[in-house]
Write an enzyme that holds these catalytic residues in place. Structure first.
Site, PDB file in Angstrom:
ATOM      1  N   VAL A 130       1.000  -1.312   0.046  1.00  0.00           N
ATOM      2  CA  VAL A 130       0.118  -0.241   0.440  1.00  0.00           C
ATOM      3  C   VAL A 130       0.582   1.535  -0.161  1.00  0.00           C
ATOM      4  O   VAL A 130       2.166   1.121   0.645  1.00  0.00           O
ATOM      5  CB  VAL A 130      -1.396  -0.049   1.396  1.00  0.00           C
ATOM      6  CG1 VAL A 130      -1.765  -1.036   1.357  1.00  0.00           C
ATOM      7  CG2 VAL A 130      -0.348   0.236   2.699  1.00  0.00           C
ATOM      8  N   CYS A 215       7.622   8.221  -9.034  1.00  0.00           N
ATOM      9  CA  CYS A 215       6.888   8.933  -7.444  1.00  0.00           C
ATOM     10  C   CYS A 215       6.823  10.554  -7.153  1.00  0.00           C
ATOM     11  O   CYS A 215       7.747  11.051  -7.619  1.00  0.00           O
ATOM     12  CB  CYS A 215       7.752   8.270  -7.084  1.00  0.00           C
ATOM     13  SG  CYS A 215       6.286   8.094  -5.094  1.00  0.00           S
ATOM     14  N   THR A 217       5.276  11.570  -4.454  1.00  0.00           N
ATOM     15  CA  THR A 217       4.367  11.748  -3.677  1.00  0.00           C
ATOM     16  C   THR A 217       5.135  12.874  -2.730  1.00  0.00           C
ATOM     17  O   THR A 217       3.981  13.409  -2.193  1.00  0.00           O
ATOM     18  CB  THR A 217       4.830  10.243  -2.855  1.00  0.00           C
ATOM     19  OG1 THR A 217       4.286   9.350  -3.272  1.00  0.00           O
ATOM     20  CG2 THR A 217       4.427  10.160  -1.556  1.00  0.00           C
ATOM     21  N   ARG A 218       5.984  13.636  -2.747  1.00  0.00           N
ATOM     22  CA  ARG A 218       7.297  14.248  -2.110  1.00  0.00           C
ATOM     23  C   ARG A 218       6.395  15.326  -2.432  1.00  0.00           C
ATOM     24  O   ARG A 218       6.099  16.630  -1.539  1.00  0.00           O
ATOM     25  CB  ARG A 218       8.416  14.323  -2.289  1.00  0.00           C
ATOM     26  CG  ARG A 218       8.942  13.395  -1.541  1.00  0.00           C
ATOM     27  CD  ARG A 218      10.614  12.917  -1.642  1.00  0.00           C
ATOM     28  NE  ARG A 218      10.888  12.089  -1.137  1.00  0.00           N
ATOM     29  CZ  ARG A 218      12.361  11.136  -0.902  1.00  0.00           C
ATOM     30  NH1 ARG A 218      13.052  12.675  -0.740  1.00  0.00           N
ATOM     31  NH2 ARG A 218      12.809  10.284   0.007  1.00  0.00           N
ATOM     32  N   GLY A 250      14.228   4.765  -5.430  1.00  0.00           N
ATOM     33  CA  GLY A 250      15.103   5.579  -5.360  1.00  0.00           C
ATOM     34  C   GLY A 250      17.035   5.321  -5.681  1.00  0.00           C
ATOM     35  O   GLY A 250      17.215   6.221  -5.631  1.00  0.00           O
ATOM     36  N   GLY A 272      12.068   1.901 -11.510  1.00  0.00           N
ATOM     37  CA  GLY A 272      12.936   2.874 -12.734  1.00  0.00           C
ATOM     38  C   GLY A 272      14.089   2.198 -13.550  1.00  0.00           C
ATOM     39  O   GLY A 272      14.737   2.479 -15.109  1.00  0.00           O
ATOM     40  N   MET A 298       2.353   3.195  -9.888  1.00  0.00           N
ATOM     41  CA  MET A 298       0.866   2.476  -9.828  1.00  0.00           C
ATOM     42  C   MET A 298      -0.432   3.170  -9.249  1.00  0.00           C
ATOM     43  O   MET A 298      -0.952   2.567  -9.629  1.00  0.00           O
ATOM     44  CB  MET A 298       1.352   1.314  -9.138  1.00  0.00           C
ATOM     45  CG  MET A 298       2.147  -0.389  -9.393  1.00  0.00           C
ATOM     46  SD  MET A 298       1.493  -0.168 -11.170  1.00  0.00           S
ATOM     47  CE  MET A 298       0.259  -1.854 -10.544  1.00  0.00           C
ATOM     48  N   GLY A 319       1.768   9.381  -9.664  1.00  0.00           N
ATOM     49  CA  GLY A 319       3.224   9.094 -10.375  1.00  0.00           C
ATOM     50  C   GLY A 319       2.934  10.037 -11.440  1.00  0.00           C
ATOM     51  O   GLY A 319       1.827  10.066 -11.584  1.00  0.00           O
ATOM     52  N   CYS A 345      32.018  -4.247  -3.694  1.00  0.00           N
ATOM     53  CA  CYS A 345      32.322  -5.730  -2.177  1.00  0.00           C
ATOM     54  C   CYS A 345      33.904  -5.751  -2.183  1.00  0.00           C
ATOM     55  O   CYS A 345      34.884  -5.190  -1.229  1.00  0.00           O
ATOM     56  CB  CYS A 345      31.578  -6.955  -2.741  1.00  0.00           C
ATOM     57  SG  CYS A 345      30.104  -6.781  -1.729  1.00  0.00           S
TER      58      CYS A 345
HETATM   59  P1  5GP Z   1      11.804   3.044  -8.549  1.00  0.00           P
HETATM   60  O1  5GP Z   1      13.360   1.925  -8.218  1.00  0.00           O
HETATM   61  O2  5GP Z   1      11.084   3.706  -9.531  1.00  0.00           O
HETATM   62  O3  5GP Z   1      12.613   4.581  -7.691  1.00  0.00           O
HETATM   63  O4  5GP Z   1      10.823   3.317  -7.078  1.00  0.00           O
HETATM   64  C1  5GP Z   1      10.251   1.852  -7.236  1.00  0.00           C
HETATM   65  C2  5GP Z   1       8.987   2.524  -6.331  1.00  0.00           C
HETATM   66  O5  5GP Z   1       8.524   2.848  -6.474  1.00  0.00           O
HETATM   67  C3  5GP Z   1       8.121   0.646  -5.810  1.00  0.00           C
HETATM   68  O6  5GP Z   1       8.387   0.064  -5.646  1.00  0.00           O
HETATM   69  C4  5GP Z   1       6.563   1.356  -5.488  1.00  0.00           C
HETATM   70  O7  5GP Z   1       7.258   1.566  -3.794  1.00  0.00           O
HETATM   71  C5  5GP Z   1       6.877   3.105  -5.406  1.00  0.00           C
HETATM   72  N1  5GP Z   1       5.334   3.088  -6.656  1.00  0.00           N
HETATM   73  C6  5GP Z   1       5.485   2.768  -7.749  1.00  0.00           C
HETATM   74  N2  5GP Z   1       3.688   3.277  -8.406  1.00  0.00           N
HETATM   75  C7  5GP Z   1       3.485   4.303  -7.633  1.00  0.00           C
HETATM   76  C8  5GP Z   1       3.164   5.150  -8.152  1.00  0.00           C
HETATM   77  O8  5GP Z   1       2.030   5.732  -8.113  1.00  0.00           O
HETATM   78  N3  5GP Z   1       3.340   6.102  -6.723  1.00  0.00           N
HETATM   79  C9  5GP Z   1       4.408   6.649  -5.842  1.00  0.00           C
HETATM   80  N4  5GP Z   1       4.586   7.117  -4.579  1.00  0.00           N
HETATM   81  N5  5GP Z   1       5.230   5.240  -5.552  1.00  0.00           N
HETATM   82  C10 5GP Z   1       4.945   4.044  -6.946  1.00  0.00           C
END
Ligand code: 5GP
Length: 377
Positions: A130, A215, A217-218, A250, A272, A298, A319, A345
């Site tokens: 979630v 993402c 969210t921030r 990240g 990503g 997602m 997103g 390593c």
């Molecule tokens: P990345 O490796 O691309 O930086 O992050 C992948 C992670 O981003 C995923 O495993 C999941 O936790 C998060 N994520 C995936 N879809 C979404 C989204 O629609 N919104 C947000 N805030 N996070 C997402």
């Protein structure tokens, strides 16, 4: 009065690993496999603890087929039918130990998860995902799933602080997904084009939106936690209870994956970095003779439109959608990531991935790389 935590919290970009005297002669001597015994399921794990995210652009069966050859793990996204699962399972029995089936907290999701796990008993991992793992409702859900599946290994998240890691472990989860909003918001991502939502909407209707490194969210909520500090604090909390954590999101390059392991992550989940490949989901598009794949989050408008008929009025999509230059087969990227971590390593004198966090000293930096030939970091 609002409280300010004045401790400095760090991201991957704020540190580098300090090299240490080492007896290792070559990176080929480094063993990246790890074995874990999980606290609540009592199951054993053995493999290279890197996980493809349960996003429909990344956590695909095609991705799993390649990753499992390297003993890497895939959290399969929740939008495959039981029939598709059965088909995959019958053709790829050796991959099943490296897969998790995903679910949110909705009842339709959960029924589907039950069906999949009943149909394919070799799938032993559940990924409960979630956006906000802090709700009491989620904690209750984790307890229910633990009761229903006492012997499955449960991954649950996302959270970013030690007290919530402990609560989820004590509620029955084995591995806690750590990361809220660590995805980067800018174009450092190897030439990726980030399309803002309104732009996307005007370009073409069916290009919906994406999250993660995509993402937002921030930006949309102001909520988050620098990922390196989140991992260090959450790993400490989890390990105190014999639990485990996943650093989720990240990572933009193999060095970030190494830093996550150095910070104490047991697993690292990638979105990503695994997007844009032949095995990734998402449309392949061609413009000016160049190929791109769409990558979206997602909880992006794109995913919400695709699976639930649009963004509900009470919420904003968190997103964006990006076009990732097409990178070919994921096998090359995997070799690059594994080669990078092996090399880390050897620089710090860890013969095994298990030793990396013990051999890690981070130094704070103001610059990661010489930017002269690139505008990315
Ligand atoms: P990345 O490796 O691309 O930086 O992050 C992948 C992670 O981003 C995923 O495993 C999941 O936790 C998060 N994520 C995936 N879809 C979404 C989204 O629609 N919104 C947000 N805030 N996070 C997402």
């Amino acid at each position: 009065m609002p409280h300010i935590d004045n401790d400095v919290k760090l991201d991957f970009k704020d540190v580098l690993l300090r090299p240490k005297r080492s007896t290792l002669k070559s990176r080929s001597e480094v063993d990246l496999t790890r074995s874990f015994s999980f606290r609540n399921s009592k199951q054993m794990y053995n493999g290279i603890p890197i996980i493809a995210a349960n996003m429909d652009t990344v956590g695909t069966f095609e991705m799993a087929k390649v990753l499992c050859k390297f003993s890497l793990f895939t959290a399969i996204h929740k939008h495959y039918s039981t029939h598709q699962w059965q088909e995959f399972a019958s053709q790829n029995p050796d991959c099943l130990e490296y897969l998790a089936a995903s679910s949110g907290t909705g009842s339709a999701d959960f029924e589907q998860l039950e069906q999949i796990l009943e149909a394919i008993p070799q799938v032993k991992y559940i990924c409960l995902d979630v956006a906000n793992g802090y709700s009491e409702h989620f904690v209750e859900f984790v307890k229910d799933v633990r009761k229903r599946f006492p012997q499955h290994t449960i991954m649950a998240g996302n959270v970013v602080t030690g007290e919530m890691v402990e609560e989820l472990i004590l509620s029955g989860a084995d591995i806690i997904k750590v990361g809220i909003g660590p995805g980067k918001l800018v174009q450092w991502f190897l030439g990726v084009t980030v399309l803002s939502n309104p732009v996307v909407a005007t370009i073409t209707e069916h290009f919906t939106l994406f999250p993660g490194s995509v993402c937002t969210t921030r930006k949309k909520t102001g909520v988050g936690y620098p990922q390196l500090s989140a991992v260090m604090e959450c790993a400490d909390a989890a390990h105190g209870l014999r639990g485990h954590i996943i650093s989720d999101g990240g990572c933009s390059c193999p060095g970030d994956v190494a830093k996550a392991f150095g910070a104490g992550a047991d697993f690292v989940m990638l979105g990503g970095m695994l997007a844009g490949h032949s095995e990734s989901g998402g449309e392949l598009i061609e413009r000016d003779g160049k190929k791109y794949k769409l990558f979206y989050g997602m909880s992006s408008e794109m995913a919400m439109k695709k699976y639930s008929g649009g963004v509900a009025e009470y919420r904003a999509s968190e997103g964006k959608i990006v076009e990732v230059p097409f990178k070919g087969d994921v096998e090359h990227t995997i070799r690059d990531i594994l080669g990078g971590i092996r090399s880390t390593c050897t620089y710090v004198g860890a013969a095994k991935l298990k030793e990396l966090s013990r051999r890690t000293t981070f130094i704070r930096v103001t610059q990661q790389v010489n930017p002269i030939f690139s505008d990315s970091r």
